[in-house]
Design an enzyme around this catalytic site. Sequence first.
Site, PDB file in Angstrom:
ATOM      1  N   VAL A  72       0.743  -1.233  -0.023  1.00 22.96           N
ATOM      2  CA  VAL A  72      -0.181   0.042  -0.007  1.00 22.96           C
ATOM      3  C   VAL A  72       0.984   1.603   0.220  1.00 22.96           C
ATOM      4  CG1 VAL A  72      -1.745   1.598   1.755  1.00 22.96           C
ATOM      5  CG2 VAL A  72      -1.966  -0.908   1.140  1.00 22.96           C
TER       6      VAL A  72
ATOM      7  N   THR B 252      -2.184  -4.853   9.648  1.00 20.27           N
ATOM      8  CA  THR B 252      -3.397  -4.867   9.984  1.00 20.27           C
ATOM      9  C   THR B 252      -3.670  -6.697  10.552  1.00 20.27           C
ATOM     10  OG1 THR B 252      -4.808  -4.346   8.760  1.00 20.27           O
ATOM     11  CG2 THR B 252      -3.812  -2.219  10.474  1.00 20.27           C
TER      12      THR B 252
ATOM     13  N   ARG C 255      13.835  -3.320   3.890  1.00 19.71           N
ATOM     14  CA  ARG C 255      13.169  -2.565   2.879  1.00 19.71           C
ATOM     15  C   ARG C 255      13.442  -1.529   2.144  1.00 19.71           C
ATOM     16  NH1 ARG C 255       9.642  -3.849  -0.899  1.00 19.71           N
ATOM     17  NH2 ARG C 255       7.564  -2.663  -1.198  1.00 19.71           N
TER      18      ARG C 255
ATOM     19  N   ARG D 186       1.291 -14.220   1.663  1.00 20.29           N
ATOM     20  CA  ARG D 186       0.866 -14.055   3.448  1.00 20.29           C
ATOM     21  C   ARG D 186      -0.969 -14.477   3.168  1.00 20.29           C
ATOM     22  NH1 ARG D 186       1.377  -7.760   4.872  1.00 20.29           N
ATOM     23  NH2 ARG D 186       0.808  -7.758   1.625  1.00 20.29           N
TER      24      ARG D 186
ATOM     25  N   THR E 200      -5.592  -0.770   7.426  1.00 16.22           N
ATOM     26  CA  THR E 200      -7.883  -1.048   7.026  1.00 16.22           C
ATOM     27  C   THR E 200      -7.426  -1.280   8.864  1.00 16.22           C
ATOM     28  OG1 THR E 200      -7.638  -2.645   5.533  1.00 16.22           O
ATOM     29  CG2 THR E 200      -8.981  -3.012   6.885  1.00 16.22           C
TER      30      THR E 200
ATOM     31  N   ASP F 290      10.676   3.279   6.969  1.00 19.44           N
ATOM     32  CA  ASP F 290      10.199   1.876   6.835  1.00 19.44           C
ATOM     33  C   ASP F 290      11.288   1.949   8.257  1.00 19.44           C
ATOM     34  OD1 ASP F 290       8.459  -0.537   5.209  1.00 19.44           O
ATOM     35  OD2 ASP F 290       9.444  -1.218   6.812  1.00 19.44           O
TER      36      ASP F 290
ATOM     37  N   CYS G 240      -6.354  -9.483   3.474  1.00 22.48           N
ATOM     38  CA  CYS G 240      -7.894  -8.599   3.450  1.00 22.48           C
ATOM     39  C   CYS G 240      -8.587  -9.336   3.396  1.00 22.48           C
ATOM     40  CB  CYS G 240      -7.886  -7.711   2.340  1.00 22.48           C
ATOM     41  SG  CYS G 240      -6.498  -6.804   1.537  1.00 22.48           S
TER      42      CYS G 240
HETATM   43  N1  LIG Z   1      -2.226  -5.322   0.005  1.00 22.78           N
HETATM   44  C1  LIG Z   1      -3.083  -4.671  -0.104  1.00 22.78           C
HETATM   45  O1  LIG Z   1      -3.792  -5.460  -0.562  1.00 22.78           O
HETATM   46  C2  LIG Z   1      -3.962  -3.962   1.045  1.00 22.78           C
HETATM   47  C3  LIG Z   1      -5.469  -3.115   0.241  1.00 22.78           C
HETATM   48  C4  LIG Z   1      -6.500  -2.475   1.289  1.00 22.78           C
HETATM   49  C5  LIG Z   1      -5.617  -1.796   2.182  1.00 22.78           C
HETATM   50  N2  LIG Z   1      -4.295  -2.961   2.651  1.00 22.78           N
HETATM   51  C6  LIG Z   1      -4.361  -2.988   4.060  1.00 22.78           C
HETATM   52  O2  LIG Z   1      -2.735  -1.312   3.850  1.00 22.78           O
HETATM   53  C7  LIG Z   1      -2.246  -1.963   5.234  1.00 22.78           C
HETATM   54  C8  LIG Z   1      -1.135  -2.050   4.383  1.00 22.78           C
HETATM   55  O3  LIG Z   1      -0.997  -3.393   4.261  1.00 22.78           O
HETATM   56  P1  LIG Z   1       0.651  -3.635   3.029  1.00 22.78           P
HETATM   57  O4  LIG Z   1       0.168  -5.175   2.329  1.00 22.78           O
HETATM   58  O5  LIG Z   1       1.001  -2.721   2.792  1.00 22.78           O
HETATM   59  O6  LIG Z   1       2.117  -4.078   4.197  1.00 22.78           O
HETATM   60  P2  LIG Z   1       2.605  -4.869   4.031  1.00 22.78           P
HETATM   61  O7  LIG Z   1       3.046  -5.640   4.869  1.00 22.78           O
HETATM   62  O8  LIG Z   1       3.168  -5.201   2.600  1.00 22.78           O
HETATM   63  O9  LIG Z   1       4.105  -2.659   4.565  1.00 22.78           O
HETATM   64  C9  LIG Z   1       3.621  -2.708   5.464  1.00 22.78           C
HETATM   65  C10 LIG Z   1       5.133  -2.835   5.563  1.00 22.78           C
HETATM   66  O10 LIG Z   1       4.736  -1.610   7.276  1.00 22.78           O
HETATM   67  C11 LIG Z   1       6.013  -1.804   7.210  1.00 22.78           C
HETATM   68  N3  LIG Z   1       5.927  -1.653   8.750  1.00 22.78           N
HETATM   69  C12 LIG Z   1       5.672  -2.497  10.046  1.00 22.78           C
HETATM   70  N4  LIG Z   1       5.818  -1.209  11.756  1.00 22.78           N
HETATM   71  C13 LIG Z   1       5.936  -0.113  11.040  1.00 22.78           C
HETATM   72  C14 LIG Z   1       6.087   0.686  11.992  1.00 22.78           C
HETATM   73  N5  LIG Z   1       6.154   0.643  13.057  1.00 22.78           N
HETATM   74  N6  LIG Z   1       7.105   1.413  11.007  1.00 22.78           N
HETATM   75  C15 LIG Z   1       6.294   1.986  10.365  1.00 22.78           C
HETATM   76  N7  LIG Z   1       6.953   1.197   8.608  1.00 22.78           N
HETATM   77  C16 LIG Z   1       6.217  -0.576   9.523  1.00 22.78           C
HETATM   78  C17 LIG Z   1       6.678  -2.954   6.746  1.00 22.78           C
HETATM   79  O11 LIG Z   1       8.367  -3.104   7.202  1.00 22.78           O
HETATM   80  C18 LIG Z   1       6.110  -3.034   4.894  1.00 22.78           C
HETATM   81  O12 LIG Z   1       7.398  -3.053   4.986  1.00 22.78           O
HETATM   82  C19 LIG Z   1      -3.093  -3.274   6.177  1.00 22.78           C
HETATM   83  O13 LIG Z   1      -3.972  -2.595   6.990  1.00 22.78           O
HETATM   84  C20 LIG Z   1      -3.712  -4.176   4.973  1.00 22.78           C
HETATM   85  O14 LIG Z   1      -4.998  -4.291   5.739  1.00 22.78           O
HETATM   86  C21 LIG Z   1      -4.058  -3.878   1.692  1.00 22.78           C
END
Ligand SMILES: NC(=O)c1ccc[n+]([C@@H]2O[C@H](COP(=O)([O-])OP(=O)(O)OC[C@H]3O[C@@H](n4cnc5c(N)ncnc54)[C@H](O)[C@@H]3O)[C@@H](O)[C@H]2O)c1
Length: 424
Positions: free
Chosen positions: A13, A81, A36, A325, A116, A31, A254
Amino acid sequence: MKIKICVVGLGYVGLPLAIEFDRHFPVIGFDVSETRINQLKEDRDSSGEVGEEPLKDSTILFTADPERIKEASFVVICVPTPIDKTKRPNLSFLESASELVGKNLSPDSVVVYESTVYPGCTEEVCVPILEKFSGLRCGEGFKVGYSPERINPGDKEHTIDKITKVIAGMDPDSLETIDFVYSKITKIHPAPTIKTAEAAKVIENIQRDLNIALMNELAVIFNKMGVKTKDVLAAAGTKWNFHKYHPGLVGGHCIGVDPYYLTHKAVELGYHPEVILAGRKINDNMHKHVVELVIKELNNSEKVLKHSKVALLGLTFKENVKDCRNSKAKCLINELKSYGVEVFGCDPLLGRETVENVFGVRYKEMNELEGMDGLVVVSPHQEFGDLDWNQIKKRNENASFVMDLKGFLDSEKIKALGLEYCSI
Ligand SMILES: NC(=O)c1ccc[n+]([C@@H]2O[C@H](COP(=O)([O-])OP(=O)(O)OC[C@H]3O[C@@H](n4cnc5c(N)ncnc54)[C@H](O)[C@@H]3O)[C@@H](O)[C@H]2O)c1
């Protein structure tokens, strides 16, 4: 308005969002993962969502140093999340990100959450942490907002710049700033409150989950009736108001996760959701139905289950993405192994190391598949469209069936080779 943005959490995201913002504002990409950050500094995105070119062209300052957050006046939090083993929301990433941001929050900043969550989470959980660690009061020293992400991994059509994005602010002032920032990158829909925007996101995925659950239940029933679900759906789909959904395994982070955020909050409020959890139960058990079909196929061709060999093709949670995942392929593997079946994995997007470490099966390249008793196409990556089935049949002469979970293959081609073709 002079704005410097910091995107916190650069995953599926956060990174595409940072790239879009970077076209209009100075952007810091923060990050906690040094790995990363180092990858991104070298213009490499292991998620495969952003290619090398946009990274090369971007001027984002990538950093793992939280102190750099101080330079921003607009902070966007995009951390995971997930749910825990008991399917309750795991807010630890959100909490730790809020703590880091709080410690490094400049006065008068706006903090927008994209992760989310359940309705109420931003204001009940995140705001107190921001206040505690910044020493500032929400509404006076800083403002908050929420804008749920709608990214669909692997979907090159509905990219962030082409979709409508819901935004919400804690008051008209913050909404104006959030509107200003997000309007630069896409169409926006302002929701009246943060809670409304949080609820909107979570029900988008609940609606999908439930519709797929209905299709899965129908698929199980039709299988018992000897009717092909695909044919039934094609016929019913000719009605103007019949919604097009298909049966399948629901994995990822999700659709199979977000419903639990809402049900958790509902239970806390004294309401026990039934429909939402019924859908979850059906989808969470669908791999058992698939394994039942595999077992029947092996049995029909008089194979002994123990030590029979089955290859799973495409182990990611959905086709054409590198993300594994919560992939339901793992459940399929464990269930098949419980019958003594030897399972092999083939996934050109993951490669040997990930398949063997994450899924605990022996890896096979497509051209290494030999002596299989059956093949299951789980996530139909486009690479599987070019498979030479004549060759596959030659190398796997004992194979009796091909199970095509998403109905991706040319069934006639498979049947012409004397293989049983099946789907769900
Ligand atoms: N991937 C999707 O398709 C999607 C779609 C809609 C919503 N979301 C929501 O968006 C959010 C993020 O999802 P994602 O898929 O991008 O996750 P992800 O795991 O791909 O990325 C999350 C990133 O956050 C970093 N991170 C973790 N803790 C941290 C902190 N304390 N400070 C800074 N960085 C930190 C991790 O190192 C990682 O690089 C979630 O809530 C997810 O439900 C995801």
